[in-house]
Design an enzyme around this catalytic site. Structure first.
Site, PDB file in Angstrom:
ATOM      1  N   GLU A 111       0.825  -1.216   0.000  1.00 11.78           N
ATOM      2  CA  GLU A 111       0.000   0.000   0.000  1.00 11.78           C
ATOM      3  C   GLU A 111       0.856   1.263   0.000  1.00 11.78           C
ATOM      4  OE1 GLU A 111      -2.971  -0.310  -0.722  1.00 11.78           O
ATOM      5  OE2 GLU A 111      -3.868  -2.058   0.229  1.00 11.78           O
ATOM      6  N   HIS A 206     -12.826  -3.152   2.956  1.00 13.96           N
ATOM      7  CA  HIS A 206     -11.395  -3.440   3.115  1.00 13.96           C
ATOM      8  C   HIS A 206     -10.861  -2.928   4.452  1.00 13.96           C
ATOM      9  CE1 HIS A 206      -7.036  -2.986   1.318  1.00 13.96           C
ATOM     10  NE2 HIS A 206      -7.036  -3.438   2.561  1.00 13.96           N
TER      11      HIS A 206
HETATM   12  P1  13P Z   1       1.081  -5.554   3.021  1.00 16.29           P
HETATM   13  O1  13P Z   1       1.466  -6.823   3.741  1.00 16.29           O
HETATM   14  O2  13P Z   1       1.718  -5.471   1.651  1.00 16.29           O
HETATM   15  O3  13P Z   1       1.369  -4.345   3.871  1.00 16.29           O
HETATM   16  O4  13P Z   1      -0.482  -5.602   2.723  1.00 16.29           O
HETATM   17  C1  13P Z   1      -1.418  -5.678   3.766  1.00 16.29           C
HETATM   18  C2  13P Z   1      -2.694  -4.997   3.458  1.00 16.29           C
HETATM   19  O5  13P Z   1      -3.466  -4.748   4.360  1.00 16.29           O
HETATM   20  C3  13P Z   1      -3.012  -4.604   2.048  1.00 16.29           C
HETATM   21  O6  13P Z   1      -4.112  -3.770   2.015  1.00 16.29           O
HETATM   22 ZN    ZN Z   2      -5.394  -3.799   3.798  1.00 16.60          ZN
END
Ligand code: 13P
Ligand code: ZN
Length: 237
Positions: A111, A206
């Protein structure tokens, strides 16, 4: 290390996120601006991995330094070992690349586009706010599944009406962003459009992303918002 307190605070927040149940597996991520805390020794560190191109040029933060959760790393592990589950990155001199410089060759969170878009914007406005936090708070995500709450105005009316502290501590409320894929440019651009006018942005089905003076401040914003969401979920309908 100079910025030990800043990274220790990230570790403390990571532990809280896990305890809250908002950080399943590698869920969530955090990025904090440490540019003002790095010394010459850090500035001289060579890259540990090849530079990675950024989708969008981030001119305001060119040459800046950030501590980031590693992509795929767990918050509960970061809480115990922040330098094994996170990394320090340096933005390239033109703002169109980044490279990991410490302590291990770890890729920053997927992100990163959303986090850096916010940091670039903070820099442009001369803000001293340093932290961005994305997490998966259960009840806030649950509200983003209820069709009639899925816009900024309705979501804020609902959250503010639950408990007075919500409006007191989150006076700008949340922006509601329709679903976009995790890690996408679309998600980063939508977040950027909304974050200036709000305390946090809800990512439909999300999670949420919040800005803070430091990481604990960003955590408090999410905690306040999710408390309101919890109360809404507890009301029998
Ligand atoms: P990362 O492990 O790449 O930080 O991703 C986790 C997440 O919550 C993606 O939205
Ligand atoms: Zn996430």
């Amino acid at each position: 290390m100079l910025f030990t307190d800043t990274i220790n605070m990230c570790a403390e927040v990571a532990g809280l996120l896990w305890t809250k149940g908002w950080a399943e597996r590698n869920g969530g991520n955090l990025v904090v601006n440490i540019t003002g805390e790095v010394d010459e020794n850090i500035r001289r560190l060579p890259p540990l991995m090849k530079p990675t191109a950024l989708d969008t040029k981030m001119e305001q933060i060119a040459g800046w330094y950030f501590y980031c959760k590693g992509s795929g790393c767990r918050m509960r592990d970061l809480a115990r070992k922040p330098m094994d589950n996170g990394c320090i990155i340096r933005i390239g001199p033109d703002g169109d690349t980044y490279e990991t410089i410490a302590c291990k060759p770890i890729k920053p969170t997927s992100e990163l586009p959303s986090h850096l878009a916010i940091h670039n914007n903070l820099a442009a406005s001369g803000s001293t706010r340093k932290a961005t936090l994305h997490t998966h708070p259960t009840e806030l995500v649950a509200l983003s599944h209820i069709a009639e709450l899925c816009d900024t105005e309705r979501m804020n009316e609902t959250l503010w009406s639950m408990i007075p502290e919500t409006r007191l501590f989150c006076p700008k409320g949340v922006g509601f962003l329709a679903y976009a894929d995790p890690g996408s440019k679309e998600l980063a651009e939508g977040t950027l459009r909304m974050i200036g006018q709000h305390d946090a942005v809800i990512w439909e089905k999300h999670g949420v992303i919040a800005v803070g003076d430091d990481m604990m401040d960003a955590f408090d914003t999410v905690d306040i918002l999710n408390k309101a969401a919890q109360i809404r979920c507890a009301i029998p309908r």
